[in-house]
Design a protein around this motif. Sequence first.
Motif, PDB file in Angstrom:
ATOM      1  N   ALA A 332       1.590  -1.466   0.556  1.00 28.54           N
ATOM      2  CA  ALA A 332      -0.069   0.365   0.266  1.00 28.54           C
ATOM      3  C   ALA A 332       0.585   1.477   0.098  1.00 28.54           C
ATOM      4  CB  ALA A 332      -1.293   0.177   1.412  1.00 28.54           C
ATOM      5  N   LEU A 333       0.013   2.119  -0.695  1.00 28.59           N
ATOM      6  CA  LEU A 333       1.258   3.783  -0.512  1.00 28.59           C
ATOM      7  C   LEU A 333       0.643   4.889   0.385  1.00 28.59           C
ATOM      8  CD1 LEU A 333       0.926   3.924  -4.759  1.00 28.59           C
ATOM      9  CD2 LEU A 333       2.898   2.802  -3.238  1.00 28.59           C
ATOM     10  N   THR A 334       1.537   5.078   1.375  1.00 29.26           N
ATOM     11  CA  THR A 334       1.484   5.961   1.617  1.00 29.26           C
ATOM     12  C   THR A 334       1.529   7.904   1.206  1.00 29.26           C
ATOM     13  OG1 THR A 334       3.880   6.483   2.655  1.00 29.26           O
ATOM     14  CG2 THR A 334       2.111   4.836   4.135  1.00 29.26           C
ATOM     15  N   LEU A 335       1.567   8.849   1.675  1.00 34.08           N
ATOM     16  CA  LEU A 335       1.071   9.652   0.839  1.00 34.08           C
ATOM     17  C   LEU A 335       2.637   9.978   0.311  1.00 34.08           C
ATOM     18  CD1 LEU A 335      -0.447  12.281  -0.122  1.00 34.08           C
ATOM     19  CD2 LEU A 335       0.252  13.349   2.009  1.00 34.08           C
ATOM     20  N   PRO A 336       4.225  10.076   1.326  1.00 33.63           N
ATOM     21  CA  PRO A 336       5.298  10.400   0.516  1.00 33.63           C
ATOM     22  C   PRO A 336       5.248   8.984  -0.845  1.00 33.63           C
ATOM     23  CG  PRO A 336       5.165   9.523   2.876  1.00 33.63           C
ATOM     24  CD  PRO A 336       3.667  10.297   2.632  1.00 33.63           C
ATOM     25  N   GLU A 337       4.940   7.898   0.102  1.00 29.93           N
ATOM     26  CA  GLU A 337       5.049   6.452  -1.224  1.00 29.93           C
ATOM     27  C   GLU A 337       4.672   7.384  -2.274  1.00 29.93           C
ATOM     28  OE1 GLU A 337       4.003   3.390   1.103  1.00 29.93           O
ATOM     29  OE2 GLU A 337       6.233   3.466   1.742  1.00 29.93           O
ATOM     30  N   PHE A 338       3.366   7.906  -2.146  1.00 30.42           N
ATOM     31  CA  PHE A 338       1.918   8.171  -3.502  1.00 30.42           C
ATOM     32  C   PHE A 338       2.925   9.669  -4.230  1.00 30.42           C
ATOM     33  CE2 PHE A 338      -1.200   7.941  -5.399  1.00 30.42           C
ATOM     34  CZ  PHE A 338      -1.887   8.652  -5.980  1.00 30.42           C
ATOM     35  N   CYS A 339       3.141   9.875  -3.345  1.00 30.52           N
ATOM     36  CA  CYS A 339       4.205  11.467  -4.330  1.00 30.52           C
ATOM     37  C   CYS A 339       5.699  11.001  -4.656  1.00 30.52           C
ATOM     38  CB  CYS A 339       4.645  12.340  -3.513  1.00 30.52           C
ATOM     39  SG  CYS A 339       2.807  13.141  -2.540  1.00 30.52           S
ATOM     40  N   ALA A 340       6.062   9.881  -4.526  1.00 25.75           N
ATOM     41  CA  ALA A 340       7.058   9.732  -4.731  1.00 25.75           C
ATOM     42  C   ALA A 340       6.873   8.670  -5.815  1.00 25.75           C
ATOM     43  CB  ALA A 340       8.063   8.770  -4.228  1.00 25.75           C
ATOM     44  N   ALA A 341       6.201   7.389  -5.777  1.00 29.92           N
ATOM     45  CA  ALA A 341       5.588   6.895  -7.253  1.00 29.92           C
ATOM     46  C   ALA A 341       5.297   7.875  -7.927  1.00 29.92           C
ATOM     47  CB  ALA A 341       4.761   6.122  -7.006  1.00 29.92           C
ATOM     48  N   PHE A 342       4.251   8.788  -8.026  1.00 30.72           N
ATOM     49  CA  PHE A 342       3.557   9.791  -8.711  1.00 30.72           C
ATOM     50  C   PHE A 342       4.659  10.681  -9.742  1.00 30.72           C
ATOM     51  CE2 PHE A 342      -0.825  11.515  -9.244  1.00 30.72           C
ATOM     52  CZ  PHE A 342      -0.576  11.536 -10.771  1.00 30.72           C
ATOM     53  N   HIS A 343       5.792  10.360  -8.787  1.00 29.16           N
ATOM     54  CA  HIS A 343       7.309  12.016  -9.589  1.00 29.16           C
ATOM     55  C   HIS A 343       8.171  10.452 -10.427  1.00 29.16           C
ATOM     56  CE1 HIS A 343       9.005  15.183  -9.446  1.00 29.16           C
ATOM     57  NE2 HIS A 343      10.063  14.738  -9.114  1.00 29.16           N
ATOM     58  N   LEU A 344       7.666   9.731  -9.928  1.00 24.31           N
ATOM     59  CA  LEU A 344       8.876   8.930 -11.178  1.00 24.31           C
ATOM     60  C   LEU A 344       7.724   8.511 -12.700  1.00 24.31           C
ATOM     61  CD1 LEU A 344      10.174   5.859  -8.375  1.00 24.31           C
ATOM     62  CD2 LEU A 344      11.221   7.707  -9.913  1.00 24.31           C
ATOM     63  N   ILE A 345       6.567   8.437 -12.469  1.00 19.51           N
ATOM     64  CA  ILE A 345       6.303   8.053 -13.369  1.00 19.51           C
ATOM     65  C   ILE A 345       5.876   9.239 -14.027  1.00 19.51           C
ATOM     66  CG2 ILE A 345       3.761   8.132 -14.055  1.00 19.51           C
ATOM     67  CD1 ILE A 345       3.070   6.029 -12.280  1.00 19.51           C
ATOM     68  N   VAL A 346       5.795  10.389 -13.379  1.00 16.52           N
ATOM     69  CA  VAL A 346       5.702  11.954 -14.432  1.00 16.52           C
ATOM     70  C   VAL A 346       6.966  11.879 -15.379  1.00 16.52           C
ATOM     71  CG1 VAL A 346       6.070  14.429 -14.178  1.00 16.52           C
ATOM     72  CG2 VAL A 346       4.571  12.706 -13.257  1.00 16.52           C
ATOM     73  N   ALA A 347       8.105  11.794 -14.348  1.00 20.69           N
ATOM     74  CA  ALA A 347       9.218  11.331 -15.564  1.00 20.69           C
ATOM     75  C   ALA A 347      10.648  10.681 -15.708  1.00 20.69           C
ATOM     76  CB  ALA A 347      10.331  11.373 -14.038  1.00 20.69           C
ATOM     77  N   ARG A 348       9.224   9.244 -15.733  1.00 18.46           N
ATOM     78  CA  ARG A 348       9.067   8.326 -16.934  1.00 18.46           C
ATOM     79  C   ARG A 348       8.687   9.138 -17.620  1.00 18.46           C
ATOM     80  NH1 ARG A 348      12.373   6.184 -19.656  1.00 18.46           N
ATOM     81  NH2 ARG A 348      11.555   3.746 -20.044  1.00 18.46           N
ATOM     82  N   LYS A 349       7.410   9.536 -17.877  1.00 20.72           N
ATOM     83  CA  LYS A 349       6.764  10.037 -19.405  1.00 20.72           C
ATOM     84  C   LYS A 349       7.315  10.805 -19.699  1.00 20.72           C
ATOM     85  CE  LYS A 349       2.752   9.621 -20.451  1.00 20.72           C
ATOM     86  NZ  LYS A 349       1.823   7.970 -20.801  1.00 20.72           N
ATOM     87  N   ASN A 350       7.910  11.752 -18.916  1.00 19.77           N
ATOM     88  CA  ASN A 350       8.717  13.004 -19.956  1.00 19.77           C
ATOM     89  C   ASN A 350      10.473  11.997 -20.368  1.00 19.77           C
ATOM     90  OD1 ASN A 350       7.204  14.000 -19.386  1.00 19.77           O
ATOM     91  ND2 ASN A 350       7.966  15.188 -17.312  1.00 19.77           N
ATOM     92  N   GLY A 351      10.289  11.579 -19.583  1.00 12.04           N
ATOM     93  CA  GLY A 351      11.688  10.430 -20.694  1.00 12.04           C
ATOM     94  C   GLY A 351      13.022  10.364 -20.138  1.00 12.04           C
ATOM     95  N   TYR A 352      12.938  10.650 -19.018  1.00 11.69           N
ATOM     96  CA  TYR A 352      13.403  10.316 -18.081  1.00 11.69           C
ATOM     97  C   TYR A 352      14.269   8.664 -17.143  1.00 11.69           C
ATOM     98  CZ  TYR A 352      14.338  15.493 -16.546  1.00 11.69           C
ATOM     99  OH  TYR A 352      14.295  16.932 -16.021  1.00 11.69           O
ATOM    100  N   PRO A 353      15.127   8.452 -17.873  1.00 11.97           N
ATOM    101  CA  PRO A 353      15.407   6.789 -17.290  1.00 11.97           C
ATOM    102  C   PRO A 353      14.951   7.095 -15.790  1.00 11.97           C
ATOM    103  CG  PRO A 353      17.191   7.914 -17.864  1.00 11.97           C
ATOM    104  CD  PRO A 353      16.160   9.081 -17.647  1.00 11.97           C
ATOM    105  N   LEU A 354      14.545   5.721 -15.344  1.00 14.19           N
ATOM    106  CA  LEU A 354      14.077   5.536 -13.949  1.00 14.19           C
ATOM    107  C   LEU A 354      15.508   5.243 -13.138  1.00 14.19           C
ATOM    108  CD1 LEU A 354      11.050   3.274 -14.086  1.00 14.19           C
ATOM    109  CD2 LEU A 354      11.120   5.260 -13.765  1.00 14.19           C
ATOM    110  N   PRO A 355      15.416   5.198 -11.972  1.00 12.82           N
ATOM    111  CA  PRO A 355      16.886   4.906 -11.404  1.00 12.82           C
ATOM    112  C   PRO A 355      16.992   3.444 -10.961  1.00 12.82           C
ATOM    113  CG  PRO A 355      15.463   6.186 -10.054  1.00 12.82           C
ATOM    114  CD  PRO A 355      14.121   6.113 -10.992  1.00 12.82           C
ATOM    115  N   GLU A 356      18.460   3.629 -10.116  1.00 16.65           N
ATOM    116  CA  GLU A 356      18.557   2.478  -9.693  1.00 16.65           C
ATOM    117  C   GLU A 356      17.913   2.299  -8.618  1.00 16.65           C
ATOM    118  OE1 GLU A 356      20.148   0.149 -13.055  1.00 16.65           O
ATOM    119  OE2 GLU A 356      19.919  -0.478 -10.974  1.00 16.65           O
ATOM    120  N   GLY A 357      17.747   2.871  -7.839  1.00 12.07           N
ATOM    121  CA  GLY A 357      17.785   3.338  -6.509  1.00 12.07           C
ATOM    122  C   GLY A 357      16.722   4.206  -5.896  1.00 12.07           C
ATOM    123  N   LEU A 358      15.960   4.324  -5.618  1.00  9.69           N
ATOM    124  CA  LEU A 358      15.159   5.118  -5.576  1.00  9.69           C
ATOM    125  C   LEU A 358      15.767   7.266  -4.284  1.00  9.69           C
ATOM    126  CD1 LEU A 358      11.473   6.283  -4.965  1.00  9.69           C
ATOM    127  CD2 LEU A 358      12.121   5.848  -2.500  1.00  9.69           C
TER     128      LEU A 358
END
Lengths: 658, 139
Positions: A332-358
């Motif tokens: 399950a996602l808490t708020l900070p986890e959710f924000c992190a996930a959302f941000h990663l998705i946004v970054a990915r959609k904008n072309g940033y490769p996903l990082p190796e670690g958080l």
Amino acid sequence: MEAAAAAAAAAAAAAGGGCGSGPPPLLLSEGEQQCYSELFARCAGAAGGGPGSGPPEAARVAPGTATAAAGPVADLFRASQLPAETLHQITELCGAKRVGYFGATQFYIALKLIAAAQSGLPVRIESIKCELPLPRFMMSKNDGEIRFGNPAELHGTKVQIPYLTTEKNSFKRMDDEDKQQETQSPTMSPLASPPSSPPHYQRVPLSHGYSKLRSSAEQMHPAPYEARQPLVQPEGSSSGGPGTKPLRHQASLIRSFSVERELQDNSSYPDEPWRITEEQREYYVNQFRSLQPDPSSFISGSVAKNFFTKSKLSIPELSYIWELSDADCDGALTLPEFCAAFHLIVARKNGYPLPEGLPPTLQPEYLQAAFPKPKWDCQLFDSYSESLPANQQPRDLNRMEKTSVKDMADLPVPTQDVTSDDKQALKSTINEALSKDVSEDPATSKDSNSLKARPRSRSYSSTSIEEAMKRGEDPPTPPPRPQKTHSRASSLDLNKVFQPSVPATKSGLLPPPPALPPRPCPSQSEQVSEAELLPQLSRAPSQAAESSPAKKDVPYSQPPSKPIRRKFRPENQATENQEPSTAASGPASAATMKPHPTVQKQSSKQKKAIQTAIRKNKEANAVLARLNSELQQQLKEVHQERIALENQLEQLRPVTVL
Amino acid sequence: MAVCIAVIAKENYPLYIRSTPTENELKFHYMVHTSLDMVDEKISAMGKALVDQRELYLGLLYPTEDYKVYGYVTNSKVKFVMVVDSSNTALRDNEIRSMFRKLHNSYTDVMCNPFYNPGDRIQSRAFDNMVTSMMIQVC
């Protein structure tokens, strides 16, 4: 600019001709010369740091003594995407270490060596004699540091153009302008970042691009793109750790070169695209609230999955993003986890490769500490007024110590199911949070995280109760493991009342983590005509419920085909087991109460327990009923699709038969 | 330490299998496959009534000249099979148990991911890293 180029070229020629004992003289082609001088001018100009633009300053610097500051040079080298060891070798070879600064000679030699390394040649002095292509630099965007922009001018620089897909619209559910704002906010972040960064140099080319971004409501094109460049972490160089490690390492190396680096290294997290800005944060928080009204509890996995699937990223990528962002791996996602996930998705959609670690800026502790939400104070205190001592409340509100509030908001979640340890920990951390400053808050947030991490299973029961109680018109989001609630509630009362029911509930409610719970029919009571699966499924769980109590492995009727249903299995299984057991307990409790009229205390206790159980079951039933209706909807849609497909098939068939 | 690690689903198809690349990987795959018989034997030997008390760790499945094969079964009949080099005499039972426990925990984390459908191949990077850490050879 031309003056600087000429000056630098002259310097190169002079230096190249002058140094005999050092590295062999550089023979630069026309293109190389232009490219190198441009880069050198930028590095040197950035080092100046005065108001105005870079190039005039570079021109001011005497040709012979032109030096490039270590900071921008380090960034440029990193942007070349070579591994750290190679870069060290290069810096050593080019002589910068020896002389202690990056003069023109050293800089040019270094660039040549970079080109050599990128072409695959070994990094040696002799390599610079060869004919080499221009070194390639990925555009890097760092917090408060130099930007090497303008791909139109530099020959060899490679630019990664991000793509703004229109699906983002549907995903983000915002109008175009807001969407533009959102996607631009990573751009804005370096500008809004710590003021210690030398703003002048990069503002000049940036403000142009920035204003263009702001005004235009269409897709980005390369010219303003220079303001919005992807940061490609030199993933080859990072040894599996987050991108800050190689950056830090090089920072420590280069710190010996210039003091200016110290100024720029204020923010300990130079990875810009992983930093969430205020606007983004607001947006994420709103999205979170749309899924889960309580800001300090969780979003369950299935809800998050449905939501993130709308982003049209591939499932393996989403799976990886989840892995990165769900720090405590609780499904399950808490708020900070959710924000992190959302941000990663946004970054990915904008072309940033996903990082190796958080990245560190996306860690839950960091997010909690860095982004408090003051306007939720009232909400939080309304919800948790019973758990917080009353006298502490006005103090908190007055002090507006936001991060401590956030911690306290997190803390009550695990303490819903009260154990004395948790309560003491809560009180002690509240006292800590109140008495210490903001700087201490990461410690308390770590406490809250450890508290959260510890009673992983217990916090589910609390959220499920709250969710059931607070659920309004939102679509039901059953938490992943609600069986524990039911089992506890049932074991409270039913254990006393009706012994044989306990094993039945237990056997049906086992949620071992790797277990595949059986697939009961979600709409067992309703007649769904066309789904052959459902009658089979309904037969299977009903058999399971009636089977012997000791039987733990309920038969799996079907291989998993619809992941969504599987998530709701536990509750269905739970309710099915609840229904026979509560039905059985009803008459049983009535029977037991009659022969013991004198033992009224016990009966009243039982009554209360039964009533609470009944209430909880009713709530669960309501939730499930809503769920049911949703699933019915889905079923109808799927059915219609199937009919359409069958029609198509029919139409096609006569053609082929001929 | 381990030479090959495999995660087998309930239906006896592999969800994840990885071996150190020094030798013929096919040999390890075959070994794992044959060890499944032993796993089934051990499970059935426990008896149906004692299914609650069945231990997850199955112990040494069978030793060959060069390798030893260990097994572990979860409550959902997902099997972990580990092939260990026989020359590693220092490896005690406890260590094997702890390795299986780590595997089980990582597998749980994989399952927690809502994007993972049970029955799919495991493609989680965290799981990969954990397995790599167990398989790093000292040589």
